[in-house]
Write a protein that holds these residues in place. Sequence first.
Motif, PDB file in Angstrom:
ATOM      1  N   VAL A 149      42.093  34.023  49.630  1.00  7.78           N
ATOM      2  CA  VAL A 149      43.026  33.272  48.637  1.00  7.78           C
ATOM      3  C   VAL A 149      43.893  34.142  48.172  1.00  7.78           C
ATOM      4  N   PHE A 150      43.611  35.656  47.896  1.00  6.35           N
ATOM      5  CA  PHE A 150      44.394  36.614  47.312  1.00  6.35           C
ATOM      6  C   PHE A 150      45.622  36.802  48.225  1.00  6.35           C
ATOM      7  N   VAL A 166      57.778  37.809  39.165  1.00  2.82           N
ATOM      8  CA  VAL A 166      56.745  38.834  39.298  1.00  2.82           C
ATOM      9  C   VAL A 166      55.325  38.227  38.775  1.00  2.82           C
ATOM     10  N   MET A 167      54.236  38.288  39.847  1.00  4.21           N
ATOM     11  CA  MET A 167      52.849  37.934  39.449  1.00  4.21           C
ATOM     12  C   MET A 167      51.971  39.092  39.298  1.00  4.21           C
ATOM     13  N   ALA A 168      51.107  39.142  38.189  1.00  2.58           N
ATOM     14  CA  ALA A 168      50.036  40.156  38.452  1.00  2.58           C
ATOM     15  C   ALA A 168      48.753  39.033  38.788  1.00  2.58           C
ATOM     16  N   LEU A 169      47.835  39.526  39.695  1.00  2.22           N
ATOM     17  CA  LEU A 169      46.941  38.548  40.464  1.00  2.22           C
ATOM     18  C   LEU A 169      45.742  39.426  40.237  1.00  2.22           C
ATOM     19  N   ALA A 170      44.617  38.497  39.935  1.00  2.00           N
ATOM     20  CA  ALA A 170      43.052  39.041  40.075  1.00  2.00           C
ATOM     21  C   ALA A 170      42.462  37.914  40.737  1.00  2.00           C
ATOM     22  N   GLY A 175      30.545  39.898  44.927  1.00  2.38           N
ATOM     23  CA  GLY A 175      30.718  40.981  45.767  1.00  2.38           C
ATOM     24  C   GLY A 175      32.189  41.334  46.009  1.00  2.38           C
ATOM     25  N   LEU A 176      33.344  40.918  45.301  1.00  3.79           N
ATOM     26  CA  LEU A 176      34.647  41.497  45.767  1.00  3.79           C
ATOM     27  C   LEU A 176      35.597  41.202  44.391  1.00  3.79           C
ATOM     28  N   LEU A 177      36.276  42.060  44.176  1.00  2.00           N
ATOM     29  CA  LEU A 177      37.388  41.810  43.005  1.00  2.00           C
ATOM     30  C   LEU A 177      38.708  42.652  43.854  1.00  2.00           C
ATOM     31  N   VAL A 178      39.619  41.957  43.912  1.00  2.68           N
ATOM     32  CA  VAL A 178      40.926  42.408  44.500  1.00  2.68           C
ATOM     33  C   VAL A 178      42.122  42.059  43.575  1.00  2.68           C
ATOM     34  N   GLU A 179      42.797  43.142  43.009  1.00  4.43           N
ATOM     35  CA  GLU A 179      43.839  42.576  42.237  1.00  4.43           C
ATOM     36  C   GLU A 179      45.093  43.450  42.360  1.00  4.43           C
ATOM     37  N   THR A 180      46.252  43.143  41.753  1.00  7.57           N
ATOM     38  CA  THR A 180      47.550  43.701  41.910  1.00  7.57           C
ATOM     39  C   THR A 180      48.160  43.656  40.438  1.00  7.57           C
ATOM     40  N   ARG A 209      41.721  47.796  43.420  1.00  3.61           N
ATOM     41  CA  ARG A 209      42.530  47.800  42.308  1.00  3.61           C
ATOM     42  C   ARG A 209      43.241  49.202  41.727  1.00  3.61           C
ATOM     43  N   ARG A 210      43.944  49.224  40.955  1.00  8.79           N
ATOM     44  CA  ARG A 210      44.674  50.213  40.390  1.00  8.79           C
ATOM     45  C   ARG A 210      43.711  50.430  39.085  1.00  8.79           C
ATOM     46  N   ASP A 211      43.101  51.460  38.689  1.00  6.97           N
ATOM     47  CA  ASP A 211      42.569  51.879  37.666  1.00  6.97           C
ATOM     48  C   ASP A 211      43.371  52.769  37.041  1.00  6.97           C
ATOM     49  N   PRO A 212      44.007  52.417  36.008  1.00  6.11           N
ATOM     50  CA  PRO A 212      44.795  53.552  35.137  1.00  6.11           C
ATOM     51  C   PRO A 212      43.786  54.721  34.493  1.00  6.11           C
TER      52      PRO A 212
END
Length: 254
Positions: A149-150, A166-170, A175-180, A209-212
């Motif tokens: 789906v991602f 522009v879209m931020a998506l999680a 067992g999985l988290l994918v985000e932008t 993901r990007r962790d700040p």
Amino acid sequence: MLGLTLLTGCAIDKGTALAADFEESWAGTPDVAKIRTTKNNTLPFSGTSTGTLILEDGTSADRMSELAGEMGQYVARHGAVTGRIAADGVTFTVVADKGRTGEVLALWRSLTADDRVADADIDDAPWKEATERWQSEVTAVDATGAMAVFKDMVAQGDRHRPLSGVMALAVKGPGLLVETGFSDDFPAEAIAAYEAVLAQYSVVGATLRRDPVSGSAVGIVVTESADRDHAGELARRAAPNLGAAVEVTSDSGD
């Protein structure tokens, strides 16, 4: 209705008045099972509200389109109100722009027809001059579905067309988290690292993901019996530009 309009414009708790106006305006609407509102009284005589129409089970797509059109007109007249609709496990924000509303309706249809999707939320997220921004969250039934789906939603796959702007998506699944984020490109290397490990080992969980705070882009957890060092080599080889941002651990805690 005139008195209610005056109340909305002049009430000291404007967010409360806006919420009351929303409930009054949509009460008794066919196919609406429930109305949910929130109110934000930021300052005296200043505030905002969010109103959500929760539709009856089985409401048709044509009726959904009709209600979305009416909601678009409502929020165009009430600039301090955010209008939302929830149906079949997917909640989305309706904006005044008909073109954008048409896009989000199309995404609602595809998400509700996708048996890999458990639920989803699509929210308008304008910021300064950037008005065409969406923030979306999707829960998938499993990790395989979450990744599929991602990819569809970000890279225009077979089932879901990305929204314009522009879209931020999680997207998450067991067992999985994918985000932008809003400023991120498609996380091709992070996904490649995950898939390289998954091809040879059982993955207990993964976060892409990007962790700040930590700067970590890829966190993969393999089973205790897996060769963690080799799994780490596979991940870093697949994502050479991420370097130390790739972390592979085992469920033993190592």
